[in-house]
Design a protein around this motif. Structure first.
Motif, short mmCIF file in Angstrom:
data_model
loop_
_atom_site.label_atom_id
_atom_site.label_comp_id
_atom_site.label_asym_id
_atom_site.label_seq_id
_atom_site.Cartn_x
_atom_site.Cartn_y
_atom_site.Cartn_z
N PHE B 48 0.83 -1.21 0.00
CA PHE B 48 0.00 0.00 0.00
C PHE B 48 0.86 1.26 0.00
O PHE B 48 0.51 2.27 -0.61
CB PHE B 48 -0.95 0.01 1.20
CG PHE B 48 -2.25 -0.69 0.90
CD1 PHE B 48 -3.28 -0.01 0.26
CD2 PHE B 48 -2.45 -2.01 1.25
CE1 PHE B 48 -4.48 -0.64 -0.03
CE2 PHE B 48 -3.64 -2.65 0.96
CZ PHE B 48 -4.66 -1.97 0.32
N PHE B 49 2.02 1.19 0.68
CA PHE B 49 2.94 2.32 0.72
C PHE B 49 3.43 2.65 -0.70
O PHE B 49 3.45 3.80 -1.12
CB PHE B 49 4.13 1.98 1.63
CG PHE B 49 5.17 3.07 1.72
CD1 PHE B 49 4.91 4.22 2.47
CD2 PHE B 49 6.38 2.95 1.08
CE1 PHE B 49 5.86 5.22 2.55
CE2 PHE B 49 7.33 3.95 1.16
CZ PHE B 49 7.07 5.09 1.90
N MET B 52 0.63 4.08 -2.84
CA MET B 52 0.35 5.46 -2.43
C MET B 52 1.45 6.39 -2.94
O MET B 52 1.18 7.47 -3.44
CB MET B 52 0.31 5.48 -0.90
CG MET B 52 -0.51 6.55 -0.30
SD MET B 52 -2.25 6.24 -0.62
CE MET B 52 -2.93 7.60 0.25
N THR B 54 3.37 6.19 -5.48
CA THR B 54 3.45 6.45 -6.92
C THR B 54 2.37 7.43 -7.37
O THR B 54 2.42 7.92 -8.50
CB THR B 54 3.28 5.14 -7.74
OG1 THR B 54 2.06 4.52 -7.33
CG2 THR B 54 4.43 4.21 -7.53
N ILE B 55 1.40 7.74 -6.52
CA ILE B 55 0.30 8.58 -6.98
C ILE B 55 0.15 9.87 -6.17
O ILE B 55 -0.25 10.91 -6.69
CB ILE B 55 -1.02 7.77 -6.99
CG1 ILE B 55 -2.08 8.51 -7.80
CG2 ILE B 55 -1.50 7.46 -5.61
CD1 ILE B 55 -3.30 7.71 -8.09
N LEU B 56 0.50 9.82 -4.88
CA LEU B 56 0.23 10.97 -4.01
C LEU B 56 0.93 12.28 -4.43
O LEU B 56 0.28 13.33 -4.47
CB LEU B 56 0.57 10.61 -2.55
CG LEU B 56 -0.11 11.48 -1.50
CD1 LEU B 56 -1.63 11.42 -1.62
CD2 LEU B 56 0.32 11.07 -0.10
N PRO B 57 2.23 12.23 -4.79
CA PRO B 57 2.88 13.50 -5.20
C PRO B 57 2.17 14.14 -6.39
O PRO B 57 1.93 15.35 -6.41
CB PRO B 57 4.30 13.06 -5.57
CG PRO B 57 4.53 11.81 -4.80
CD PRO B 57 3.21 11.12 -4.73
N MET B 139 -7.51 8.57 -7.09
CA MET B 139 -7.21 7.58 -6.04
C MET B 139 -8.08 6.35 -6.23
O MET B 139 -7.64 5.22 -6.05
CB MET B 139 -7.49 8.19 -4.67
CG MET B 139 -6.46 9.18 -4.23
SD MET B 139 -4.86 8.39 -4.18
CE MET B 139 -4.16 9.14 -2.79
N GLN B 142 -6.83 4.23 -8.97
CA GLN B 142 -5.62 3.52 -8.57
C GLN B 142 -5.95 2.34 -7.66
O GLN B 142 -5.42 1.26 -7.83
CB GLN B 142 -4.68 4.50 -7.85
CG GLN B 142 -3.56 3.85 -7.07
CD GLN B 142 -2.32 3.66 -7.90
OE1 GLN B 142 -2.38 3.61 -9.11
NE2 GLN B 142 -1.18 3.56 -7.25
#
Lengths: 160, 186
Positions: B48-49, B52, B54-57, B139, B142
């Motif tokens: 999950f890390f 997350m 790869t998409i959050l920034p 999100m 994803q």
């Protein structure tokens, strides 16, 4: 990297380039906002990541599927919709959590209900909503949202 | 003065990080009591890390860009006087743009009411702001996949429009009723 992540990154990058061509100062300001909000959300992102690990690692899967799975039926959907309505966690974080519930055996309808009530209904923001929009409009919006969230969830459950 | 400015964010950081530390400690205790679970928990959290990370920034950059480029005044200007299908589409469009939390949307909605915008447009705008936001959809794409995301998006748009129109009817109806009883009372 998943194709969704690649798509989102390309989209963000193109927006960034367009912004940079149009106005350097505004782009710089945008990036500052982005960095600030990234670090503001980071602690809760890490909390949720740890929480999901513990949830799927410790909670027996048949407990999740019993309370939120197909066998929980309509009651399960109502229950998790209520949890979503009361909880106040950033919507962005809700999706990995929802994915972990789905992985753990929750039904599509339950997960859709959870996300929809979580984002549409705000019990914490309700006082401000009443102040700005008036009691009638605020309560109607939140109440009707709950009913429609359930309907959306049930249709999702039938479709997927 | 300078000290004050510096103190505040530091306190904020402590407040944000304390729950994280508590969660971390609980996790460490649990995993040392049940070492058999370690591998599973760490693998799930790590997966999950990565997802997350790869998409959050990218999502944050989008939100930053739109919050600077799309001003409140712009939303009010366009939503203030449009109606019909154009009004509904604009309300969804402005609501969906990746800008800020609901706390920002309520004051905008309040200005819209004062400017005489249609109730349905305001409800649709607020609901779109709450649950059709572009970063959220990304999100969802994803973590829950394209099928789930598209199905829920289409259903949400349909029901948000129905909700806006029906709440407008209810409010008009109850205002009229209140007006009548007041008139007959006089």
């Amino acid at each position: 990297m998943s194709s969704a992540a690649i798509f989102v990154n390309i989209f963000a990058l193109s927006c960034l380039v367009i912004s940079l061509i149009k106005d350097r100062a505004k782009t710089k300001q945008s990036l500052l906002v982005a960095v600030k909000s990234f670090f503001r959300i980071l602690p809760i992102v890490l909390i949720i990541i740890i929480f999901i690990g513990l949830l799927l690692g410790f909670v027996p899967l048949d407990l999740i599927s019993k309370t939120m799975g197909e066998q929980a039926g309509f009651g399960g959907v109502i229950l998790i919709a209520s949890v979503g309505a009361i909880l106040h966690i950033p919507a962005l974080i809700a999706f990995p959590l929802a994915a972990s519930l789905l992985k753990g055996g929750a039904s599509v309808a339950a997960v859709a209900a959870f996300i929809t009530t979580l984002t549409m209904i705000g019990t914490v923001t309700l006082p401000l909503e009443i102040k700005e929009l008036g009691k009638k409009m605020a309560l109607l919006r939140n109440g009707v949202s709950f009913i429609f969230a359930i309907i959306i969830a049930l249709i999702m459950g039938m479709m997927l | 003065m300078k000290n004050n400015v510096r103190e505040k964010p530091r306190k904020g950081i402590i407040k944000d990080i304390a729950p994280l530390l508590v969660t971390l400690i609980i996790a460490i205790i649990l995993l040392s009591i049940f070492p058999a679970r370690q591998e599973a928990v760490l693998k799930i959290s790590w997966d999950f890390f990565i997802e997350m990370g790869t998409i959050l920034p990218a999502v944050m950059i989008l939100m930053g860009l739109f919050s600077v480029w799309v001003s409140k005044e712009m939303v009010v200007k366009y939503l203030g006087k449009t109606s019909g299908i154009k009004g509904i589409s604009l309300a969804i469009f402005f609501g969906a743009l990746p800008t800020g939390s609901l706390y920002v949307a309520f004051p905008v909605a309040s200005v819209l009411i004062k400017k005489g915008a249609r109730t349905s447009n305001i409800i649709i705008f607020l609901s779109a702001w709450a649950c059709i936001k572009i970063p959220q959809e990304m999100m969802e794409l994803q973590f829950l996949g394209p099928k789930f995301m598209v199905a829920r998006l289409i259903l949400t748009i349909i029901f948000v429009v129905i909700m806006g129109l029906s709440i407008e009817r209810i409010i008009e109806w109850s205002d009229k009723k209140a007006g009548k009883t007041r008139a007959s009372g006089l």
